[in-house]
Design an enzyme around this catalytic site. Sequence first.
Site, PDB file in Angstrom:
ATOM      1  N   LYS A  76       0.826  -1.205   0.000  1.00 59.20           N
ATOM      2  CA  LYS A  76       0.000   0.000   0.000  1.00 59.20           C
ATOM      3  C   LYS A  76       0.864   1.261   0.000  1.00 59.20           C
ATOM      4  O   LYS A  76       1.612   1.513   0.958  1.00 59.20           O
ATOM      5  CB  LYS A  76      -0.921   0.015   1.217  1.00 59.20           C
ATOM      6  CG  LYS A  76      -1.810   1.255   1.289  1.00 59.20           C
ATOM      7  CD  LYS A  76      -2.721   1.235   2.497  1.00 59.20           C
ATOM      8  CE  LYS A  76      -3.556   2.510   2.584  1.00 59.20           C
ATOM      9  NZ  LYS A  76      -4.478   2.505   3.740  1.00 59.20           N
TER      10      LYS A  76
ATOM     11  N   SER B 298      -8.892   3.616   2.438  1.00 57.08           N
ATOM     12  CA  SER B 298      -7.864   4.178   1.576  1.00 57.08           C
ATOM     13  C   SER B 298      -6.974   3.143   0.906  1.00 57.08           C
ATOM     14  O   SER B 298      -6.111   3.482   0.110  1.00 57.08           O
ATOM     15  CB  SER B 298      -6.983   5.126   2.389  1.00 57.08           C
ATOM     16  OG  SER B 298      -6.364   4.435   3.466  1.00 57.08           O
TER      17      SER B 298
ATOM     18  N   SER C 145     -10.124   1.191   6.489  1.00 56.33           N
ATOM     19  CA  SER C 145      -9.430   1.360   5.211  1.00 56.33           C
ATOM     20  C   SER C 145      -8.978   0.057   4.567  1.00 56.33           C
ATOM     21  O   SER C 145      -8.570   0.066   3.412  1.00 56.33           O
ATOM     22  CB  SER C 145      -8.208   2.267   5.386  1.00 56.33           C
ATOM     23  OG  SER C 145      -8.613   3.593   5.620  1.00 56.33           O
TER      24      SER C 145
END
Length: 388
Positions: free
Chosen positions: A76, A131, A155
């Site tokens: 990520k 996210s 997220s």
Amino acid sequence: MSARSAVSIASAVRAGTVRAVDVTADALDRIERLDRALSAFAEVWDERALQCAREVDTRIDAGEHLPLAGVPIGVKGRHGLRTAGPLLAAGCVPVGATSVPGPGTPWQTWGAGRYGRTVNPWRPDRTPGGSSAGSAAAVGAGLVPLATGNDGAGSVRIPAAWCGVVGLKVTNGRFATADPTGLMAPGVLTRRVADAAAYWGVMAGDTRPRPPERAAPTALWSPDLGFASPDPEVVAVAHAAAVRLAEAGVLRLMDTEHPFRLEDPAPAWLALRRPEAGTSLSAAGHIRAVNDCRLAALFDRTRLLLTPTAPTPPHGHEGPGDRYSTALTWAFNLSGHPAISIPAGFGPDGCPAGLHLVAAHGREASLLAVAEAAEGVLGPWTATCTRI
């Protein structure tokens, strides 16, 4: 090769029936062909990945046992390698940085990749959630079998639900993070629960086989945690999945005279992460203490809490409006409980919806065992997204 699970790839690489460099080349080829439509990656590290794969092959040839040998992963964000050390030591091959929201983005359900906005692999006009947007999209579309995330309010779990994959958030505080509020916890997105379990074993330093659950655990179903207003269509999909699991003997749904209720965690979360929101820390502390007490009492009498993962289907790229997609997840960043989102089915819009399972602190192994049993009932889950 790209549709194979992380566990099966690692097994084949360890056995010598396939080389890590070939697995990596296959993943890079699929990313090259498909990511222009998805924009799941912010960066792709072709040469670096192939070199890493060659090093994995050398380690295997030398007799080293690598639990995740040759598994191509996304990490990520551009700084995701900072927390991926245990995965690299276990033989994973990072192929690129997955997309996250761009600078100044006012909401976290969007992703900015190298080709523009990140799209949901089931419906390009919808967001993948965030996210950990690119991680969920990349796993959902079969570009990689495993991608890292982190979860400060949902997220990992929200994009997992919206992209039809598995998303695990570990117990807060179990691993170090750079978040001074303590709300952030590491997590992973995979297509198979066994792959999430392999991630957990590597991160926790315990890769021994997990014993099966001795008996079906008890579980309490809550459609809204007593304060949220989820869409009826989302509730229906998640509740139907919970009922199927009970009918199959995976878990036992508890009867309760009074619905379970938490205080809305929004003011407390915002006071910690965004002090300008206006809630005092003392008021936030009160909300947190009340919820901690209620959750402790709940897990004294049952093993699991079940909810929909997100209160809505994935929204369009114009934004979520006034509704928080985190309504059913961020309470457990404040309380620190481990949680997992598993695919529950599809809504009327054709997009996936998730079933959210929460367990007591430190019970990741138990949570994964139940999720893996659920996979056998609700699955087979999609190996790769058929819309791409």
